[in-house]
Write an enzyme that holds these catalytic residues in place. Structure first.
Site, short mmCIF file in Angstrom:
data_model
loop_
_atom_site.label_atom_id
_atom_site.label_comp_id
_atom_site.label_asym_id
_atom_site.label_seq_id
_atom_site.Cartn_x
_atom_site.Cartn_y
_atom_site.Cartn_z
N ARG A 15 -22.49 -3.68 -17.87
CA ARG A 15 -21.57 -3.59 -18.99
C ARG A 15 -20.40 -4.56 -18.78
O ARG A 15 -20.17 -5.04 -17.68
CB ARG A 15 -21.01 -2.17 -19.11
N LYS A 75 -15.84 0.05 -14.95
CA LYS A 75 -15.85 1.00 -13.83
C LYS A 75 -14.60 0.87 -12.97
O LYS A 75 -13.88 -0.12 -13.03
CB LYS A 75 -17.09 0.77 -12.95
N TYR A 94 -12.40 3.21 -16.59
CA TYR A 94 -12.77 4.50 -16.00
C TYR A 94 -12.28 4.53 -14.56
O TYR A 94 -12.42 3.54 -13.84
CB TYR A 94 -14.30 4.68 -15.98
N HIS A 96 -12.00 8.06 -12.61
CA HIS A 96 -12.59 9.22 -11.91
C HIS A 96 -11.90 9.47 -10.57
O HIS A 96 -12.55 9.64 -9.53
CB HIS A 96 -14.10 9.02 -11.71
N GLU A 118 -11.27 8.23 -19.09
CA GLU A 118 -11.89 9.56 -19.16
C GLU A 118 -10.92 10.70 -19.37
O GLU A 118 -11.35 11.82 -19.60
CB GLU A 118 -12.77 9.81 -17.92
N ASP A 269 -20.05 11.51 -11.20
CA ASP A 269 -18.86 10.63 -11.20
C ASP A 269 -17.59 11.43 -10.95
O ASP A 269 -16.57 10.86 -10.56
CB ASP A 269 -18.77 9.81 -12.49
N1 LIG Z 1 -23.04 9.53 -14.27
C1 LIG Z 1 -22.69 8.82 -15.33
O1 LIG Z 1 -23.06 7.65 -15.46
C2 LIG Z 1 -21.86 9.43 -16.40
C3 LIG Z 1 -21.27 10.62 -16.17
N2 LIG Z 1 -20.57 11.27 -17.14
C4 LIG Z 1 -19.99 12.55 -16.73
O2 LIG Z 1 -20.70 13.65 -17.26
C5 LIG Z 1 -19.85 14.81 -17.19
C6 LIG Z 1 -19.91 15.60 -18.50
O3 LIG Z 1 -19.23 14.87 -19.50
P1 LIG Z 1 -19.15 15.38 -21.03
O4 LIG Z 1 -20.40 16.01 -21.44
O5 LIG Z 1 -18.62 14.24 -21.82
O6 LIG Z 1 -18.01 16.49 -20.93
P2 LIG Z 1 -17.67 17.59 -22.05
O7 LIG Z 1 -16.25 17.94 -21.84
O8 LIG Z 1 -18.11 17.14 -23.40
O9 LIG Z 1 -18.59 18.82 -21.65
C7 LIG Z 1 -18.41 19.57 -20.50
C8 LIG Z 1 -18.91 20.98 -20.75
O10 LIG Z 1 -18.89 21.69 -19.52
C9 LIG Z 1 -18.62 23.05 -19.86
N3 LIG Z 1 -18.27 23.78 -18.65
C10 LIG Z 1 -17.11 23.83 -17.96
N4 LIG Z 1 -17.24 24.64 -16.91
C11 LIG Z 1 -18.51 25.12 -16.91
C12 LIG Z 1 -19.26 26.00 -16.08
N5 LIG Z 1 -18.72 26.59 -15.01
N6 LIG Z 1 -20.56 26.25 -16.41
C13 LIG Z 1 -21.12 25.67 -17.47
N7 LIG Z 1 -20.46 24.83 -18.30
C14 LIG Z 1 -19.17 24.57 -18.02
C15 LIG Z 1 -17.52 22.93 -20.90
O11 LIG Z 1 -17.38 24.14 -21.63
C16 LIG Z 1 -18.04 21.78 -21.75
O12 LIG Z 1 -18.83 22.24 -22.84
C17 LIG Z 1 -18.46 14.24 -16.82
O13 LIG Z 1 -18.23 14.39 -15.43
C18 LIG Z 1 -18.58 12.79 -17.20
O14 LIG Z 1 -17.64 11.97 -16.52
C19 LIG Z 1 -20.45 10.76 -18.40
C20 LIG Z 1 -21.01 9.55 -18.69
C21 LIG Z 1 -21.73 8.76 -17.69
C1 LIG Z 2 -18.28 7.62 -17.67
C2 LIG Z 2 -18.83 6.81 -16.61
O1 LIG Z 2 -18.66 7.11 -15.46
C3 LIG Z 2 -19.59 5.64 -16.94
O2 LIG Z 2 -19.81 5.36 -18.12
O3 LIG Z 2 -20.00 4.92 -16.02
MG LIG Z 3 -17.57 6.31 -9.66
#
Ligand SMILES: NC(=O)C1=CN([C@@H]2O[C@H](COP(=O)(O)OP(=O)(O)OC[C@H]3O[C@@H](n4cnc5c(N)ncnc54)[C@H](O)[C@@H]3O)[C@@H](O)[C@H]2O)C=CC1
Ligand SMILES: CC(=O)C(=O)O
Ligand SMILES: [Mg+2]
Length: 371
Positions: A15, A75, A94, A96, A118, A269
């Site tokens: 990206r 990133k 971002y 984190h 974020e 992340d």
């Molecule tokens: N690995 C990657 O490349 C990427 C990672 N992410 C990450 O994914 C994660 C989720 O992001 P989003 O869906 O956008 O967040 P979001 O805020 O839309 O959703 C998070 C959900 O977790 C729920 N939650 C909180 N505590 C909980 C528990 N104990 N049990 C069950 N559910 C619970 C909340 O109620 C909410 O619905 C973040 O850490 C984000 O940074 C996002 C994009 C890319």
């Molecule tokens: C949200 C995040 O960590 C990514 O887009 O890489």
């Molecule tokens: Mg990272």
């Protein structure tokens, strides 16, 4: 303001933080734009396209970082980039930080003003995280389905099954943007989908959206244990904004799964919600096996679909970048409470409460940091 965009250097991070259209928007606003040579290549944007849009191409990373009053990235900076940090430099990307203590210290020690995509928040949504969560959520199911194939090390099942054979089970923990998008693809593939969330309101919305296609279950340790044990694919999709992710899936739960099952911890992340997902992986080598379960823990999943992701990300980031550039960081943050929640570090202080708490710093308000 002088704004510069470096080439991303994380593994397989294709990206880039701006499109030629974004350059034009900022140049028309009276700003001067620099972009590192080749920065857009992975996303299909050439240096020539950036130049026609009004940017100057900088030959090296060093030149790019040094010329800038504000750096826009995708990133978090890696250690080789810390040498470019300096007092008053604005960094918009971002971060984190709850999962990146070294970076937090480097930013604070050098006096960088760091605004994290974020944690920018509008009406309890995270508009600069949402598009990448949409991408990563959809990818999570695709990737899980792939690693369930035998040649990829999985147990050899098709998530949708076929007539006469059971469907595969997908357990999605966290029903936010990642979870909902993972569910859309899983339902589309014909899998048997269970979603757990802590919010009854969220579960109600999921029920309204998916009807009988998704089982909604309240998130608690017993329900998580039961769903994980049965699942062929577990997707970690929980977020507490800014904070280190809670470890909701224990090693014992992972041991209870059947050999060749797959876990995709998208929340990696922020540190990850799966106890055994203790190593961040890369697109080059995305998985490892623990207790006979395949673990996928890539922290920049959208980096693998850069054309889609770059456009989706910059659609939402550039208006905020323009606000910061037009008004200067302090006034932009004071005037815009949503953007102010993005401020994580300023003048040596940690200005996001969950980050300060998780990393053991004293939290400073915006006023205290800019006093
Ligand atoms: N690995 C990657 O490349 C990427 C990672 N992410 C990450 O994914 C994660 C989720 O992001 P989003 O869906 O956008 O967040 P979001 O805020 O839309 O959703 C998070 C959900 O977790 C729920 N939650 C909180 N505590 C909980 C528990 N104990 N049990 C069950 N559910 C619970 C909340 O109620 C909410 O619905 C973040 O850490 C984000 O940074 C996002 C994009 C890319
Ligand atoms: C949200 C995040 O960590 C990514 O887009 O890489
Ligand atoms: Mg990272």
């Amino acid at each position: 303001m002088i704004i510069a965009i470096p080439k991303e250097i994380k593994n397989n991070e294709n990206r880039v933080a701006i499109t030629p259209a974004g350059i034009t928007t900022l140049v028309n606003g009276g700003h001067q734009l620099f972009i590192e040579a080749g920065a857009g290549e992975g996303s299909g944007f050439s240096d020539a396209e950036y130049e026609s849009a009004g940017a100057t191409v900088a030959a090296t990373a060093k030149e790019t970082w040094q010329v800038a009053e504000m750096i826009i990235k995708v990133k978090e900076p890696l250690e080789s980039e810390y040498e470019y940090f300096r007092t008053g430099l604005i960094l918009f990307t971002y971060l984190h930080l709850a999962a990146e203590p070294k970076l937090a210290k480097a930013l604070a020690d050098t006096g960088v003003t760091a605004i994290a995509y974020e944690t920018v928040e509008v009406n309890r949504t995270l508009p600069l995280l949402t598009p990448m969560s949409e991408v990563a959520g959809r990818m999570a199911t695709q990737i899980g389905a792939q690693f369930l194939e035998k040649p990829k090390g999985g147990k050899g099942i098709l998530l949708g099954g076929v007539p006469g054979v059971k469907r595969g089970k997908v357990a999605i923990i966290g029903g936010g943007v990642v979870g909902t998008n993972a569910a859309k693809i899983a339902v589309g593939l014909g899998a048997d989908v269970t979603m757990l969330d802590l919010s009854a309101e969220r579960l109600r919305q999921i029920d309204d959206q998916f009807g009988r296609d998704v089982h909604t279950i309240m998130s608690n340790p017993l329900n998580i244990a039961a769903a994980v044990q049965e699942a062929d694919l577990v997707i970690g999709a929980v977020l507490i904004p800014g904070a280190k992710a809670p470890k909701l899936v224990s090693e014992e739960m992972i041991k209870s799964m059947k050999t060749g099952s797959v876990v995709v911890d998208v929340a990696i992340d922020q540190g990850g919600i799966i106890e055994t997902a203790d190593t961040i992986t890369t697109h080059d080598d995305p998985t490892y096996t623990k207790h006979d379960i395949i673990h996928y823990a890539v922290a920049n999943m959208p980096g693998a679909v850069p054309r889609t992701s770059t456009i989706a990300l910059t659609n939402v980031t550039i208006p905020y970048a323009k606000l910061i550039a037009d008004k200067g960081p302090k006034q932009a943050l004071l005037d815009n409470p949503s953007l102010a929640l993005g401020l994580n570090v300023a003048n040596g202080k940690i200005t996001y409460e969950a980050v300060a708490r998780d990393l053991g710093y004293t939290y400073a308000t915006l006023d205290e940091a800019f006093r």
